[in-house]
Enzyme design. Structure first.
Site, PDB file in Angstrom:
ATOM      1  N   HIS A 134       0.835  -1.202   0.000  1.00 48.14           N
ATOM      2  CA  HIS A 134       0.000   0.000   0.000  1.00 48.14           C
ATOM      3  C   HIS A 134       0.868   1.250   0.000  1.00 48.14           C
ATOM      4  CE1 HIS A 134      -3.349  -2.674   1.139  1.00 48.14           C
ATOM      5  NE2 HIS A 134      -4.103  -1.746   0.588  1.00 48.14           N
ATOM      6  N   LYS A 166      -0.686   4.941   4.345  1.00 46.52           N
ATOM      7  CA  LYS A 166      -1.600   4.014   5.034  1.00 46.52           C
ATOM      8  C   LYS A 166      -1.149   3.853   6.488  1.00 46.52           C
ATOM      9  CE  LYS A 166      -3.962  -0.405   4.620  1.00 46.52           C
ATOM     10  NZ  LYS A 166      -5.297   0.177   4.821  1.00 46.52           N
TER      11      LYS A 166
END
Ligand SMILES: NC(=O)c1ccc[n+]([C@@H]2O[C@H](COP(=O)([O-])OP(=O)(O)OC[C@H]3O[C@@H](n4cnc5c(N)ncnc54)[C@H](O)[C@@H]3O)[C@@H](O)[C@H]2O)c1
Length: 252
Positions: A143, A147
């Site tokens: 990600h 995040k």
């Protein structure tokens, strides 16, 4: 997410947007949803009143915050509106509230409304069941650098899918130091963070002399909105009850 849903729903001839709701203090309140989504004037303004936002709606699609969900469900029950909820971070109270609402209206709550991730979860369950305990299961997720949580909700969902087939599997976050050889019951979860990656998930099944890699890659956030719209279409006109993304896709 709300604006992506407006944009994509407006491109579907079978969907009419009749209302929109946002939190008190949201700077977009009172503005036209079409203008906000960059799709041209719609004549529907964003309201902080859930009741008026739901007027005339068959289905409401919710991507908001956990605190908003109980009031939304109560209003949907009063007005007979089906609910698709993609809001994440819901606690056990919200689960009970969804169950209660499902006695009155059709309800679907999913922390990941991607159709591809649903299929991946089904494939993982099937592969783990059929390959059995001789295969080691590990999950790697990528990600973007912003995040804040790890592992991702989707990685946890994929681990759950593996556990449906092998209930003994236990999540193990990363490995460091003298951890010893891998045991049969561990399911390694590994988070890679960097740049602007929307979200990639690979479930590995390692056997002797072969490995299987099942991967989903998100290339933009529209996949969540498109899945939610498909779920809304599916719920419209259904009888009250709890539904899931697997029902939306059918044929499982
Ligand atoms: N299910 C999925 O696949 C999926 C995908 C992406 C995001 N999400 C989740 O959806 C939620 C929203 O994400 P986002 O990126 O669109 O966030 P966002 O902050 O851009 O939008 C949230 C919206 O909810 C509104 N809201 C918040 N509290 C409210 C309340 N009490 N009453 C009415 N409206 C309220 C806000 O005004 C805002 O318009 C988060 O929980 C996120 O994790 C789920």
């Amino acid at each position: 997410m709300g604006l992506a849903i407006v944009r994509l729903a407006r491109a579907s001839s079978d969907i009419e947007i009749v209302g929109g709701c946002a939190a008190a203090g949201d700077p977009a309140l009172g503005r036209d949803l079409g203008g906000l989504s960059g799709t041209g004037a719609l004549g529907v303004v964003l309201s902080e009143d859930v009741g008026s936002a739901l007027l005339g709606a068959d289905v409401v699609i919710d991507f908001s915050a956990p605190a908003a969900v109980p009031a939304l469900l109560a209003q949907a029950m009063r007005q007979g509106t089906a609910v698709v909820s993609g809001t994440t971070g819901l606690g056990p109270d919200a689960e009970r509230a969804f169950d209660k609402a499902a006695a009155v209206v059709p309800v679907l709550a999913s922390p990941n409304t991607s159709l591809g991730v649903q299929i991946l979860a089904e494939l993982v369950e099937q592969a783990v069941r059929r390959l059995g305990a001789d295969y080691d299961v590990e999950i790697v997720e990528l990600h973007h650098r912003k995040k804040v949580d790890s592992p991702s909700g989707t990685a946890k969902r994929l681990a759950e899918a593996a556990r449906k087939a092998r209930p003994e599997l236990r999540d193990l976050g990363g490995r460091e130091g003298q951890v010893g050889a891998r045991t049969d019951a561990e399911l390694g979860m590994h988070a890679v963070r960097g740049g602007d990656v929307i979200g990639d998930h690979t479930v590995y099944l390692f056997g002797q002399g072969e490995r299987l890699e099942l991967t989903h890659r998100a290339s933009n956030r529209d996949l969540f909105a498109l899945g939610a719209i498909r779920a809304a279409r599916f719920l419209s006109g259904r009888k009250p009850g709890r539904y899931g993304m697997s029902d939306v896709l059918g044929g499982s």
